[in-house]
Design a protein around this motif. Structure first.
Motif, mmCIF file in Angstrom:
data_model
loop_
_atom_site.group_PDB
_atom_site.id
_atom_site.type_symbol
_atom_site.label_atom_id
_atom_site.label_comp_id
_atom_site.label_asym_id
_atom_site.label_seq_id
_atom_site.Cartn_x
_atom_site.Cartn_y
_atom_site.Cartn_z
ATOM 1 N N UNK B 129 0.839 -1.188 0.000
ATOM 2 C CA UNK B 129 0.000 0.000 0.000
ATOM 3 C C UNK B 129 0.878 1.242 0.000
ATOM 4 N N UNK B 130 0.288 2.330 -0.382
ATOM 5 C CA UNK B 130 1.039 3.582 -0.403
ATOM 6 C C UNK B 130 0.110 4.725 -0.069
ATOM 7 N N UNK B 131 0.680 5.921 0.060
ATOM 8 C CA UNK B 131 -0.140 7.060 0.461
ATOM 9 C C UNK B 131 -1.103 7.489 -0.650
ATOM 10 N N UNK B 132 -2.231 8.004 -0.229
ATOM 11 C CA UNK B 132 -3.188 8.549 -1.196
ATOM 12 C C UNK B 132 -2.851 10.001 -1.519
ATOM 13 N N UNK B 133 -2.290 10.685 -0.509
ATOM 14 C CA UNK B 133 -1.811 12.043 -0.774
ATOM 15 C C UNK B 133 -0.395 11.912 -1.324
ATOM 16 N N UNK B 166 -3.965 14.335 -4.885
ATOM 17 C CA UNK B 166 -4.550 13.033 -4.536
ATOM 18 C C UNK B 166 -4.264 12.099 -5.702
ATOM 19 N N UNK B 167 -3.688 10.946 -5.408
ATOM 20 C CA UNK B 167 -3.235 10.065 -6.489
ATOM 21 C C UNK B 167 -4.387 9.726 -7.429
ATOM 22 N N UNK B 177 7.397 0.982 -4.511
ATOM 23 C CA UNK B 177 7.939 -0.355 -4.240
ATOM 24 C C UNK B 177 9.250 -0.544 -4.994
ATOM 25 N N UNK B 192 -7.696 3.560 -2.511
ATOM 26 C CA UNK B 192 -8.518 4.652 -3.044
ATOM 27 C C UNK B 192 -7.732 5.504 -4.026
#
Lengths: 826, 343
Positions: B129-133, B166-167, B177, B192
Motif C-alpha cells: 500500500x502507499x499514500x493517497x496524498x 490526490x493520487x 515499491x 482509493x
C-alpha cells in the motif's frame, strides 16, 4: 542401521568431528536418527586374568577372585557377582579410582570381604547393552593393557535410516563411497583378490536353480578344514558396535561381510546337506519354491509352515533356508562343523518381502534383500568372505566357485543432458564436475552421444550427435551394477544435486518482505469482527465538510489538508473524522424507517501533522439489542453492550488488560464515555453522542427515545501495538481451583476497577480471578451505597488449596476492602 | 408343562405390547416376572418333572424370562421416547424465526476488494500500500507522463494547498515499491484513487483500484496473459475468457487494454457489453524502460508487466449494480443484500 565411526573410517578418512559427520551424512541423504558417543575408558581399566575364583561363603552369586593385571604386583582380591566368572579367564578390571560413566570404582567391603576393583561387563564399559556376564577376552590377550586399544575407543555410534531407494547404502562400503563422493575424499575399498581352490574329488555339490525368476543368481563356495572358534576381538568388537552378537568365526564372518558390503551371506554345514538320492555322489542345493505346507525349522527355533509362494534353499530332501530371510536349524553351523557351503546369492525383492511379511520374521538379511541386492555383487561378496574364512578360520578353499547365473545382468548406460541438470536443479553444473561426482560414485563416463530415454547396454549403440541430425547432446554413463536405483536421467540428476548439496540450490524468489502481513491481518480482523457482531460496512468519500466538523466542535482549519479544487464546499478537506458522514448515513437510514442501526466505516484519515494516513474505524449503534424477536423482547442497547463489543475486539487482537478511563470529547457524554489506553495512547473510545450534536445532524434522539452510541478505533495504533506479539502456551493447572463468593455494601463512588485491583493485590499469585456477578441499588441499601457480589477464583499452581489457606485468604481480602473502601459485609 | 410355558410367554408378550404408560410397564413386570408370577410358579413345579428333564426345562424358563425382560425394557423405552416427543410437540412450531446474532454485512466494494486480494495472494503476490496524498513525481513524472499531459490539469486531478495531490491511480505504489525493493517483485496495490469526475452512473471522484506489478528476469506479455486469465477465471468463473488489445499508456510499452468475455451473455452480445461480447477491465502493459530507469532498475536485465483494475466496476459487473452512486449511499437495504457474500 547402526554404524561405528571407527569402522567407517577404515574406508574413508574422517577428519571431521561427530557433528560435521552427522551434517555430511544428513546432507548426503542418510538420515541420522541417533548419535551415541562411547567415550575412551580411563587408564585404570585394564585387561586382567582371573587366577582363582571361589564362591563366597554365605552368598549364592558372589565369587571371590584373585586377579592379575600383569604388572608384576601381587594379585588383587576382587569380589565379582557375574555368573560366568571363572578361574583362568581373561577379562577387564576397573581398578579403584576408575570412573565409568556415573560410577566411581572404590575399594570396598562386600559381605565382609575386601574388593579392590570391578570386573566389567560390556554394558559397564558402554560398548553394548550386554550385561549377562563379565567380558571374556581371548586367552592370549596381554595383561594390564588399556582396553581402549582393544575396543577401538573412543568411538561414536550413528543410528541411520537408509531410504528404500538406496540398497547400496546398506553396508559400510556404500556409505563410505557416498561420503567420499560428496566430500571429495579418498576411498579405501580393496577389491578382494581371487583365492585359488584346491581340487578335490571327495567333496562336491550339485547346484540347480528351479526358479531363476525368483533367484537370478546363486553362488556356492565349498570350504573344508574349518577351525570353528571364537572370532578375534577386533571382529567381535566390530559386530558388537554395529548391534550384532558374535557367535562363532564362520557366522561372524558372514555377518561382518554383510555389514561391510551390504550383501547378505549364509553358511551351511556341508556335512549336514543331503543328496537327492541315497547314493548321490554329492549333496544338493536346489533353489525352489516351497511345497505346500512344507515344514521348516528355522535358526530362531520356530517352525514355519511354508507354501508355494515361499522360495527355499533346499538340499536333496528338505528346505535348508527360507531364501534371503533366515537359515534352517538342520543345516546350521555348529561346533562340530568342519566343512562349509558359503552361499552368496541374489533374490527377487518381492519374494523375500512376502516371505518375511507372511511369516513375521524380519532379519538383517531380509531387510537388505527386500530392498534389492544386485546379482552382480554375489561373486565379489563371496570372495571377500572366503578370504576372511581362510584367514581367520583356517579354511581350505575347494575347487572353483559354483555359480548359477543363467541370465547375467547386462551392464546398462544412461544418457544425461547437461541442459536438463540446470532445468531441474536451478543452476548450472560444470561438465567436469558432473563427471567427477558421478565418477566418485563409481559411474563410468562412456562417451558423448545423442540423447535417448531408453537405456543402452553397449557403447556401440550410442548414436553420434552431429549438427546435421536432429538430436540433443548427452553424456553417456555406465552404471555400477550395485546401483540398481540408477535407471533414468533424473536419477543421475538427483545424485548430482545431492552430492553438490541441496543448500546450493538458489532461492529463485527471495522471501517476502514487501507486504505488511500483520497490518493486513489486523485490518481484516477488525472488519470481520464488526460485521460478525452486526455492523453494516459503509463507504464514504475521503472528504470532510468543514461545517460538519465545526458542528462536532472540531476546528476545520487545524491539522487538515485543504483541497484547491474541491467539487463542492462540503468536500473541501481531507477527512480527519469518519463521524460526520456516518451520522449522515445514519440519518439517511432512519429516514427510511430503520430504527435499529449499526453502521461502521473502516478507512484512512489524513491528519496534516502525520506522515502516515492512519487507518481508523468509527461505528454508530442505536436501537435495540437483537431487535424484535418473538421470544426475547428486545431492550435498548446500553453502555455495557458497547463496552463488551470493544472488549471482545481487544481480546481478539490479544490486547487485554488495557487501562481504561473516560476521555473528554466535545461530541460525547462527559460521564458515559470510556477510552482504552495502551502505552498511554488512546486506542479505542466509546460514548453516548450528545443529543444536541445529533440534533445538528438532523437526528432527533429524544423523539426516537434512543441513545446513539459511538465507537472509535485507532486501527493504525492497534496494528502497531499488536505487532510482534508472541503467544506462549501456559501449562494447564494441575490442581483444582476453588471459588468463594463475597457480598458487601460499598459507597457508589468507589469503582469496580478500584475494588478489583485491591482484591487482586491481596495475592496476585493465589487469586487467579475476581468476577462480579451482581450489583444492587435500591430500597435494601442506604442512599449513596450499592451492594456488590464478587466471586474469587483461587488457585495454587503447586498444590491443592486447603480450607485453612482459603479462609485466611478470604479474610485478608475482607480486611483489605474494609480498610480501603469501608465495605460492610452483607 | 412346556406348552403351558409357551402359552404364558405368548400371552405375556402380547400384553407387554399393549402397555401404554410407565405404570402399565410396572404392573406388567410384577404380573409376569414378579414373585407371584406364573413363571415363578413354574420354577416351583420343576420338582414334578423327572430329574433328568429338570435342567433343560429350567433353561427354557430362564430363556422365556430373559425374552420377557428385554421386551419390557424395549417397550418401556418406546413409551418414554413417545412421551418425550409428545411433550415437546404440544406447542412447537419449528417455522418460527430463530434467535440469531444478527450479522451485518461488508460493503460490496470491500467484498470485491478482498476477493481480488485473495486471488492474487493465492498466486503468490504480495499486497503493498502507499499514500493517497501523493507528489507529482510519483503520480506523474516517474510514470513517464509528459509535463503537458491533460491528466495533470485541475479539471482532472485534485490538488491540495500543500502542493501535493490526490493520487489518480495506484500505480504510484509501483514506483514506491520499485524504489525500495529489488526485483523479483510481485505485488498488487489496492486502494482509493481520486479523479475530478462528477458523480454519474459510471464515475465517482473517489474510487478504488487494484494495480498489479510483476518485475523479474524473463517476464513477458505471456505472463501478463497468464495472470489476467487466472484472475478473470477466479473472479468470474471458469468459462470466462480474457484478451488484450493494443492501447496507449505513457508508463507501459507495449500497452494494452484488457477485456474479459461478457459475464452476462458469455460473449454473445447484450446490453451489458453493448453487443460487443467483451467487457473492458482496465489498462495493462509491459513496464516502460523509462519507468525502470527512473527507479534504478536495469531494463536490460529485468522486464515486467503491470495492470490496473477498477474495483467498483468489477463489483457493479458481478452484482449487476446499475449505478456507481448506489455504492456510496450506504442504504442498509442495499448493504443487507450482501450478508451472504463471503470475503
Amino acid at each position: 542401521m547402526i554404524i561405528s565411526r571407527n569402522w567407517l573410517a577404515k574406508y574413508v578418512p574422517l577428519e571431521m568431528d561427530d557433528d560435521a559427520l552427522n551434517q555430511a551424512l544428513t546432507f548426503s541423504g542418510i538420515e541420522v536418527e541417533a548419535i551415541d558417543h562411547i567415550p575412551a575408558l580411563p587408564p585404570e581399566v585394564v585387561t586382567a586374568r582371573i587366577i582363582s575364583a571361589e564362591k563366597l561363603e554365605d552368598s549364592e552369586h558372589l565369587t571371590l577372585c584373585m586377579v592379575d593385571i600383569g604388572d608384576g604386583s601381587e594379585p588383587r582380591q576382587v569380589v565379582c557377582g557375574a555368573p560366568n566368572c571363572s578361574a583362568g579367564m581373561v577379562s577387564v578390571l576397573a581398578l579403584p579410582g576408575a570412573v565409568l560413566g556415573e560410577l566411581t570404582i572404590k575399594s570396598a567391603r562386600l559381605r565382609g570381604v575386601e574388593s579392590h576393583g570391578m570386573l566389567c561387563s560390556e554394558r559397564e564399559l558402554g560398548i553394548s547393552e550386554d550385561h549377562a556376564g563379565i567380558i571374556r577376552l581371548p586367552e592370549d590377550t596381554p595383561l594390564g593393557k588399556s582396553v581402549n586399544e582393544l575396543y577401538e575407543l573412543p568411538d561414536t555410534i550413528f543410528e541411520v535410516e537408509i531410504t528404500p531407494n538406496r540398497p547400496d547404502l546398506l553396508g559400510y562400503e556404500g556409505i563410505a563411497r557416498d561420503l567420499s563422493a560428496a566430500l571429495n575424499l579418498p576411498l579405501y575399498i580393496k577389491e578382494p583378490q581371487p583365492v585359488p581352490g584346491v581340487d578335490s574329488d571327495a567333496i562336491g555339490l550339485s547346484l540347480s536353480i528351479v526358479e531363476p525368476q525368483l533367484c537370478p543368481r546363486y553362488t556356492a563356495r565349498l570350504l573344508a578344514d574349518i577351525k570353528l572358534a571364537d572370532s578375534p576381538l577386533w571382529l567381535k568388537t566390530a559386530l558388537i558396535k554395529s548391534g550384532m552378537r558374535p557367535i562363532n568365526n564362520v557366522v561372524d564372518i558372514t555377518n561382518y561381510v554383510m555389514l561391510e558390503t551390504g550383501h547378505p551371506l549364509h553358511a551351511f554345514d556341508y556335512d549336514l546337506l543331503q543328496g537327492e538320492t541315497e547314493d548321490a555322489a554329492h549333496p544338493s542345493i536346489i533353489v525352489r519354491r516351497a511345497k505346500d505346507k512344507e515344514k521348516f525349522m528355522a535358526l530362531d527355533g520356530n517352525e514355519y509352515e511354508l507354501d508355494g509362494q515361499d522360495l527355499v534353499i533346499a538340499d536333496g530332501k528338505n528346505a535348508g533356508a527360507l531364501a534371503g530371510v533366515i537359515g534352517g536349524k538342520q543345516t546350521a553351523i555348529s561346533d562340530a562343523t568342519k566343512r562349509v557351503v558359503l552361499e552368496s546369492a541374489a533374490f527377487q525383492p518381492q519374494t523375500v518381502r512376502r516371505s518375511s511379511y507372511n511369516h513375521k520374521v524380519s532379519t538383517d538379511s531380509s531387510y537388505r534383500f527386500e530392498r534389492h541386492q544386485s546379482p552382480e555383487m554375489a561373486a565379489r561378496t563371496s570372495l571377500r568372505a572366503t578370504q576372511l574364512l581362510v584367514e581367520l578360520a583356517g579354511a581350505m578353499v575347494i575347487g572353483d566357485l559354483y555359480d548359477a547365473y543363467p541370465q547375467p545382468v547386462q551392464r546398462w548406460m544412461v544418457a544425461l543432458r547437461k541442459s536438463r541438470i540446470s532445468l531441474l536443479i536451478g543452476y548450472e553444473m560444470a561438465e567436469a564436475k558432473v563427471k567427477e561426482y558421478l565418477g566418485n560414485l563409481g559411474l563410468e563416463y562412456v562417451k558423448d552421444g545423442a540423447w535417448q530415454e531408453e537405456l543402452l547396454h553397449d557403447a556401440s549403440e550410442i548414436k553420434e550427435c552431429d549438427i546435421s541430425s536432429k538430436c540433443e547432446a548427452a553424456m553417456w554413463f555406465a552404471i555400477p551394477p550395485k546401483r540398481v536405483d540408477l535407471l533414468r536421467e533424473v536419477d543421475l540428476i538427483e545424485e548430482l544435486a545431492r552430492l553438490d548439496g541441496y543448500h546450493k540450490v538458489p532461492v529463485k524468489t527471495p522471501p517476502s518482505i514487501i507486504m505488511d502481513k500483520h497490518a493486513y491481518r489486523i485490518r481484516n480482523q477488525v472488519l470481520d469482527y464488526l460485521v460478525g457482531i452486526g455492523f453494516y460496512e459503509t463507504l464514504n468519500y475521503s472528504f470532510n465538510d468543514p461545517a460538519q466538523l465545526q458542528l462536532l466542535g472540531i476546528d476545520p482549519q487545524e491539522n487538515t489538508h485543504k483541497l484547491i479544487n474541491p467539487q463542492s464546499g462540503n468536500q473541501a478537506l481531507m477527512r480527519i473524522s469518519l463521524l460526520p458522514q456516518l451520522l449522515d448515513n445514519l440519518r439517511y437510514n432512519l429516514n427510511h424507517g430503520e430504527r435499529n442501526l449499526k453502521l461502521m466505516e473502516l478507512a484512512r484519515l489524513y491528519p496534516a501533522d502525520q506522515n502516515v494516513e492512519p487507518l481508523h474505524c468509527t461505528a454508530l449503534v442505536t436501537g435495540q439489542l437483537r431487535a424484535g424477536h418473538w421470544q426475547n423482547p428486545g431492550r435498548q442497547i446500553n453502555f455495557f453492550d458497547i463496552k463488551g463489543m470493544v472488549t471482545g475486539l481487544l481480546e481478539l487482537l490479544d490486547l487485554p488488560g488495557t487501562k481504561m478511563e473516560p476521555l473528554a470529547k466535545s461530541w460525547l457524554s462527559q460521564t458515559r464515555n470510556l477510552a482504552w489506553f495502551i502505552e498511554d495512547k488512546p486506542v479505542a473510545q466509546i460514548g453516548a453522542l450528545q443529543p444536541a450534536i445529533a440534533d445538528k445532524f438532523g437526528i432527533d434522539l429524544s423523539q426516537l427515545r434512543q441513545e446513539l452510541w459511538v465507537i472509535e478505533l485507532d486501527v493504525h495504533l492497534l496494528t502497531e501495538i499488536s505487532r510482534n506479539r508472541k503467544r506462549t502456551f501456559v501449562p494447564l493447572p494441575r490442581f483444582p481451583s476453588v471459588s468463594r463468593d463475597l457480598s458487601f455494601v460499598v459507597a457508589n463512588h468507589i469503582s469496580w476497577e478500584h475494588i478489583y485491583r485491591l482484591v487482586k493485590g491481596v495475592d496476585e499469585y493465589l487469586i487467579s480471578n475476581v468476577e462480579i456477578f451482581d450489583e444492587y441499588r435500591g430500597k435494601q441499601v442506604p442512599e449513596g451505597l450499592r451492594s456488590l457480589s464478587l466471586r474469587l477464583i483461587l488457585q495454587d499452581k503447586e498444590k491443592t488449596l486447603t480450607d485453612n489457606r482459603i479462609d485466611a485468604l478470604v479474610d485478608s481480602v475482607i480486611k483489605e476492602l474494609a480498610e480501603e473502601c469501608k465495605i460492610q459485609l452483607r | 408343562m412346556e406348552a403351558e410355558l409357551n402359552r404364558f410367554a405368548e400371552e405375556a408378550a402380547e400384553k407387554i405390547a399393549q402397555c401404554r404408560t410407565p405404570n402399565d410397564i410396572l404392573n406388567a413386570r410384577a404380573q409376569f416376572l414378579g414373585k407371584k408370577s406364573m413363571l415363578n410358579g413354574l420354577f416351583a413345579r420343576l420338582r414334578e418333572l423327572p430329574a433328568e428333564q429338570r435342567p433343560a426345562f429350567g433353561q427354557l424358563i430362564n430363556t422365556a424370562r430373559g425374552k420377557l425382560e428385554s421386551l419390557l425394557a424395549s417397550r418401556e423405552q418406546e413409551i418414554k421416547s413417545a412421551a418425550w416427543e409428545a411433550q415437546a410437540a404440544v406447542d412447537f412450531d419449528s417455522s418460527m424465526p430463530g434467535y440469531s446474532w444478527q450479522r451485518g454485512s461488508f460493503h460490496p466494494v470491500s467484498i470485491i476488494r478482498r476477493q481480488i486480494e485473495d486471488v492474487f495472494l493465492g498466486m503468490g503476490f504480495e499486497i503493498a500500500e502507499g499514500p493517497e496524498i501523493e507528489d507529482e513525481f510519483h503520480n506523474f513524472d516517474a510514470l513517464n507522463t509528459p509535463d503537458d499531459h491533460p491528466s495533470r490539469n485541475l479539471a482532472d486531478t485534485f490538488y491540495l494547498e500543500s502542493g501535493k495531490l490526490l493520487r489518480t491511480q495506484t500505480s504510484t505504489v509501483q514506483i514506491r515499491v520499485m524504489e525500495s525493493f529489488k526485483p523479483p517483485i510481485r505485488i498488487i496495490s489496492p486502494g482509493r484513487c481520486y479523479r475530478n469526475d462528477k458523480p454519474d452512473p459510471s464515475h465517482s471522484p473517489v474510487f478504488q483500484q487494484v494495480e498489479a506489478l510483476v518485475v523479474d528476469r524473463g517476464i513477458s506479455m505471456s505472463d501478463l496473459q497468464d495472470t489476467l486469465q487466472n484472475f478473470a477465471r477466479a473472479m468470474f468463473g471458469p468459462q470466462v475468457k480474457s484478451r488484450i488489445r493494443p492501447h496507449f499508456f505513457p508508463f507501459t510499452e507495449p500497452s494494452a487494454e484488457m477485456d474479459i468475455s461478457c459475464v452476462n451473455c458469455s460473449g454473445a452480445g447484450c446490453r451489458v457489453c453493448k453487443n460487443s461480447g467483451w467487457l473492458e477491465m482496465g489498462g495493462a502493459g509491459m513496464v516502460d524502460p523509462a519507468v525502470f530507469k527512473m527507479v534504478g532498475i536495469d531494463p536490460e536485465i529485468y522486464t515486467g508487466f503491470a495492470f490496473g483494475l477498477g474495483i467498483e466496476r468489477i463489483a457493479m459487473l458481478k452484482y449487476d449494480i446499475p449505478d456507481m452512486r448506489i455504492l456510496f449511499e450506504n442504504d442498509i437495504r442495499m448493504l443487507a443484500q450482501f450478508k451472504g457474500e463471503s470475503l
